[in-house]
Write a protein that holds these residues in place. Structure first.
Motif, PDB file in Angstrom:
ATOM      1  N   THR A 244      90.761  -4.222  18.268  1.00  0.00           N
ATOM      2  CA  THR A 244      91.687  -4.357  17.137  1.00  0.00           C
ATOM      3  C   THR A 244      91.123  -3.700  15.887  1.00  0.00           C
ATOM      4  O   THR A 244      91.848  -3.049  15.123  1.00  0.00           O
ATOM      5  CB  THR A 244      91.968  -5.840  16.873  1.00  0.00           C
ATOM      6  OG1 THR A 244      92.547  -6.439  18.046  1.00  0.00           O
ATOM      7  CG2 THR A 244      92.920  -6.012  15.700  1.00  0.00           C
ATOM      8  N   ALA A 245      89.819  -3.857  15.678  1.00  0.00           N
ATOM      9  CA  ALA A 245      89.173  -3.249  14.511  1.00  0.00           C
ATOM     10  C   ALA A 245      89.239  -1.727  14.582  1.00  0.00           C
ATOM     11  O   ALA A 245      89.463  -1.047  13.568  1.00  0.00           O
ATOM     12  CB  ALA A 245      87.718  -3.718  14.419  1.00  0.00           C
ATOM     13  N   TRP A 246      89.053  -1.167  15.786  1.00  0.00           N
ATOM     14  CA  TRP A 246      89.181   0.284  15.930  1.00  0.00           C
ATOM     15  C   TRP A 246      90.622   0.738  15.699  1.00  0.00           C
ATOM     16  O   TRP A 246      90.868   1.800  15.098  1.00  0.00           O
ATOM     17  CB  TRP A 246      88.710   0.726  17.314  1.00  0.00           C
ATOM     18  CG  TRP A 246      87.231   0.974  17.393  1.00  0.00           C
ATOM     19  CD1 TRP A 246      86.292   0.227  18.041  1.00  0.00           C
ATOM     20  CD2 TRP A 246      86.521   2.060  16.786  1.00  0.00           C
ATOM     21  NE1 TRP A 246      85.047   0.765  17.878  1.00  0.00           N
ATOM     22  CE2 TRP A 246      85.158   1.905  17.120  1.00  0.00           C
ATOM     23  CE3 TRP A 246      86.899   3.151  16.012  1.00  0.00           C
ATOM     24  CZ2 TRP A 246      84.174   2.798  16.686  1.00  0.00           C
ATOM     25  CZ3 TRP A 246      85.925   4.042  15.577  1.00  0.00           C
ATOM     26  CH2 TRP A 246      84.575   3.866  15.914  1.00  0.00           C
ATOM     27  N   ASP A 247      91.585  -0.062  16.161  1.00  0.00           N
ATOM     28  CA  ASP A 247      92.991   0.261  15.905  1.00  0.00           C
ATOM     29  C   ASP A 247      93.260   0.336  14.406  1.00  0.00           C
ATOM     30  O   ASP A 247      93.937   1.254  13.917  1.00  0.00           O
ATOM     31  CB  ASP A 247      93.908  -0.789  16.532  1.00  0.00           C
ATOM     32  CG  ASP A 247      93.936  -0.709  18.048  1.00  0.00           C
ATOM     33  OD1 ASP A 247      93.581   0.344  18.597  1.00  0.00           O
ATOM     34  OD2 ASP A 247      94.313  -1.725  18.684  1.00  0.00           O
ATOM     35  N   PRO A 496      78.258 -13.149  14.727  1.00  0.00           N
ATOM     36  CA  PRO A 496      78.060 -14.269  15.661  1.00  0.00           C
ATOM     37  C   PRO A 496      79.317 -15.106  15.910  1.00  0.00           C
ATOM     38  O   PRO A 496      79.385 -15.802  16.922  1.00  0.00           O
ATOM     39  CB  PRO A 496      76.960 -15.103  14.978  1.00  0.00           C
ATOM     40  CG  PRO A 496      76.204 -14.118  14.155  1.00  0.00           C
ATOM     41  CD  PRO A 496      77.243 -13.157  13.649  1.00  0.00           C
ATOM     42  N   ASP A 497      80.287 -15.040  15.017  1.00  0.00           N
ATOM     43  CA  ASP A 497      81.529 -15.776  15.266  1.00  0.00           C
ATOM     44  C   ASP A 497      82.558 -14.930  16.024  1.00  0.00           C
ATOM     45  O   ASP A 497      83.714 -15.335  16.179  1.00  0.00           O
ATOM     46  CB  ASP A 497      82.125 -16.296  13.968  1.00  0.00           C
ATOM     47  CG  ASP A 497      82.449 -15.191  12.972  1.00  0.00           C
ATOM     48  OD1 ASP A 497      82.270 -14.001  13.326  1.00  0.00           O
ATOM     49  OD2 ASP A 497      82.858 -15.508  11.838  1.00  0.00           O
ATOM     50  N   GLY A 498      82.122 -13.747  16.506  1.00  0.00           N
ATOM     51  CA  GLY A 498      82.981 -12.923  17.351  1.00  0.00           C
ATOM     52  C   GLY A 498      83.886 -11.962  16.615  1.00  0.00           C
ATOM     53  O   GLY A 498      84.665 -11.249  17.242  1.00  0.00           O
ATOM     54  N   ARG A 499      83.803 -11.923  15.303  1.00  0.00           N
ATOM     55  CA  ARG A 499      84.635 -10.982  14.551  1.00  0.00           C
ATOM     56  C   ARG A 499      84.007  -9.596  14.559  1.00  0.00           C
ATOM     57  O   ARG A 499      82.783  -9.458  14.642  1.00  0.00           O
ATOM     58  CB  ARG A 499      84.822 -11.467  13.120  1.00  0.00           C
ATOM     59  CG  ARG A 499      85.691 -12.723  13.022  1.00  0.00           C
ATOM     60  CD  ARG A 499      85.914 -13.117  11.581  1.00  0.00           C
ATOM     61  NE  ARG A 499      84.646 -13.451  10.913  1.00  0.00           N
ATOM     62  CZ  ARG A 499      84.539 -13.741   9.630  1.00  0.00           C
ATOM     63  NH1 ARG A 499      85.613 -13.732   8.859  1.00  0.00           N
ATOM     64  NH2 ARG A 499      83.371 -14.041   9.111  1.00  0.00           N
ATOM     65  N   ALA A 500      84.839  -8.567  14.450  1.00  0.00           N
ATOM     66  CA  ALA A 500      84.357  -7.191  14.485  1.00  0.00           C
ATOM     67  C   ALA A 500      84.921  -6.411  13.306  1.00  0.00           C
ATOM     68  O   ALA A 500      86.060  -6.643  12.882  1.00  0.00           O
ATOM     69  CB  ALA A 500      84.749  -6.514  15.793  1.00  0.00           C
ATOM     70  N   VAL A 501      84.114  -5.504  12.780  1.00  0.00           N
ATOM     71  CA  VAL A 501      84.524  -4.656  11.671  1.00  0.00           C
ATOM     72  C   VAL A 501      84.103  -3.224  11.970  1.00  0.00           C
ATOM     73  O   VAL A 501      82.949  -2.973  12.338  1.00  0.00           O
ATOM     74  CB  VAL A 501      83.888  -5.104  10.337  1.00  0.00           C
ATOM     75  CG1 VAL A 501      84.356  -4.201   9.197  1.00  0.00           C
ATOM     76  CG2 VAL A 501      84.216  -6.554  10.039  1.00  0.00           C
TER      77      VAL A 501
END
Length: 545
Positions: A244-247, A496-501
């Motif tokens: 989703t972050a890459w999108d 660590p909470d699984g979020r990506a940027v």
């Protein structure tokens, strides 16, 4: 009887086919391989009992119905955990056993990697044994032929010709029985033994546990299964977040390109994905693959510390990360202090390019690098493992960089080792890892240095197996083949909470010449940088993070 005698060509065809079939049966049913199973060394042997049986000694066995055809199975003799994977002193026997079971989480996370490696190794050994058997049979046949002489061979041929079919069938049966006896030295399966419920829904579903291990699994297996499920869910969700972050970034980039705020990606631009300090966190393999594909990486740069201790059992880690690299994309590796010569050999077996003090050209980029001069082993500390010290290695890299005209990139594990090369001006850009802290890109000497953080999310005093303890980072670095300059860096983070940027691209700063050269009117390569800026320095990181 004469009318029933097969023609000569058919008789010889049957002889050769029977010999080949017997040799193939021997090669397949006696194949062995020594690899790893979780944290253990293990010997894998093909047998004919229709089971995959892992022999854990006095603890009992693990039995799984074999997926192999023709009643073939595999006997796995699980040996000791290598001495360099030591338990913590003072821990009780049960604590150590539970700790060992926890190590299997890494195996459960990517069981297909181990299965594929074992299958390749057994197939290779089966081919070797078959060829050796064929050679022995051919030499034996030739020797018997010479000893018999022409007259005796004619007599035997006249006797055997009308009995061709019976002799061929009898020979095949005897050969198959013999190979079955040789390979079938494992007790037959016990009918009616129920599958262990704790493995339901995992890679070991249907396994049957015997001996003392059954009680341990009943008591502690739920904990292991919960860890496995947690690990699987975390990295699956994290990969979805990363996609989703890459999108989101793709949309931002397309808008800016259409508005003329960013240049379109050119054909002469090489994208390189930087990973570092993976420390056997195979859970990140899928996310590495996601970033390599979405960034359009032409090259993957591995700045070292792929493993924890550089042991044979960590081949699973090397295999997992190799599988994450898209087909046709080369990986260039500068192994770190937690790796070993064995690690380099395992990586090279996947076709990875292992730097060893020289310059290689990959996708048009000339890359200089070397594996670390130090080796760090858990419980043993750090020592010089090569014929030269880090300082001597640094001097040799600087000398090589200046001797090799046109080095574009220096890839090494420990940042200060590249400082002399940067100071000479013979290396315009350096990529390193080791410190588990990102730094740069910033000027050092007459070049730019970028230090990558850990792609495993490695945190001080925390294991890297399981969900992330710290932020995992990768970086996309772009290089212009026309101008021979690094264009920009793009940071990718998973928390660590699984979020990506996926961050926006940041231009690489230009190099500011020394003040004396500025006064003499020598132009710098980075006119946007202020002339008063002094070259930055970076202090060495810790010896063995």
């Amino acid at each position: 009887m004469t009318g029933r005698t097969p023609p000569r060509w058919l008789r010889w065809t049957l002889v050769v086919a029977t010999a080949v079939a017997a040799c193939v049966a021997f090669g397949v049913t006696t194949a062995t391989a020594t690899l790893s199973l979780g944290p253990h060394e293990a010997v894998y042997e093909v047998d004919t009992d229709g089971l995959v049986v892992a022999d854990l000694g006095p603890l009992g066995t693990i039995e799984i119905d074999s997926p192999l055809p023709l009643g073939l199975g595999v006997d796995v003799t699980v040996k000791e955990i290598p001495a360099d994977l030591t338990a913590v002193e003072g821990a009780s026997t049960l604590d150590r056993l539970v700790g060992d079971l926890d190590q299997y989480l890494q195996f459960y996370n990517t069981p297909e990697v181990t299965i594929e490696a074992v299958a390749r190794a057994l197939a290779g050994d089966a081919v070797r044994r078959t060829l050796v058997a064929l050679a022995v049979v051919a030499l034996a046949g030739w020797g018997v032929r010479v000893l018999l002489g022409a007259a005796r061979r004619r007599e035997l041929a006249e006797w055997a010709a009308p009995r061709t079919w019976r002799l061929a069938a009898g020979t095949a049966v005897v050969a198959l029985v013999a190979t079955t006896v040789v390979s079938g030295d494992v007790d037959p399966p016990r009918a009616g033994r129920p599958a262990t419920e704790v493995f339901a829904g995992t890679a070991l579903e249907g396994a049957r546990i015997t001996g003392r291990l059954a009680g341990v699994v009943d008591d502690y297996g739920g904990q292991l299964t919960a860890l496995y499920d947690e690990n699987e869910a975390f990295y699956a969700e994290a990969r979805g977040e990363l996609s989703t972050a890459w999108d989101s970034w793709d949309i931002r980039h397309a808008v800016r390109t259409n508005l003329g705020q960013e240049a379109a990606d050119g054909e002469d631009v090489v994208s390189m994905l930087i990973v570092s300090d993976l420390h056997c966190n195979t859970g990140m393999s899928g996310l590495i693959e996601e970033s390599a594909v979405r960034s359009g990486a032409d090259v993957v740069l591995n700045a070292g510390d792929t493993t924890m201790n550089g042991t044979a059992v960590e081949k699973t880690c090397v295999d997992s990360f190799a599988a994450a690299v898209p087909e046709g994309v080369p990986m260039v590796v500068a192994d770190g202090n937690h790796d070993s010569v064995l690690t380099s050999q395992q990586e090279a077996a996947h076709g990875q390019i292992i730097l060893d003090g020289g310059v290689v050209e990959v996708a048009g980029v000339r890359i200089l690098g070397d594996r670390d001069a130090l080796e760090t082993r858990i419980g043993e500390g750090t020592s010089v493992a090569r014929e030269r010290t880090p300082a001597e290695q640094a001097a040799e890299l600087a000398e090589t960089a200046c001797a090799e005209n046109g080095v574009d990139l220096l890839l090494i594990h420990t940042p200060p080792v590249g400082t002399p090369a940067l100071e000479t001006g013979c290396v315009p850009f350096q990529v390193s890892g080791h410190t588990h802290r990102r730094a740069g890109p910033e000027q050092v000497g007459q070049g730019i240095r970028y230090v990558s953080s850990s792609t495993a999310g490695a945190a001080s005093g925390q294991p890297t197996v399981g969900p992330l303890r710290g932020t995992a980072e990768m970086t996309v670095l772009r290089f212009d083949l026309d101008t021979r300059e690094m264009l920009d860096t793009q940071l990718v983070e998973v928390t660590p909470d699984g979020r990506a940027v996926v961050h926006d691209r940041v231009p690489v700063p230009g190099v500011v010449p020394p003040v004396g050269e500025l006064k003499a009117g020598v132009p710098g390569t980075g006119p946007s940088a202020p002339a008063s800026d002094a070259p930055a320095t970076v202090s060495p990181g810790p010896t063995a993070p």
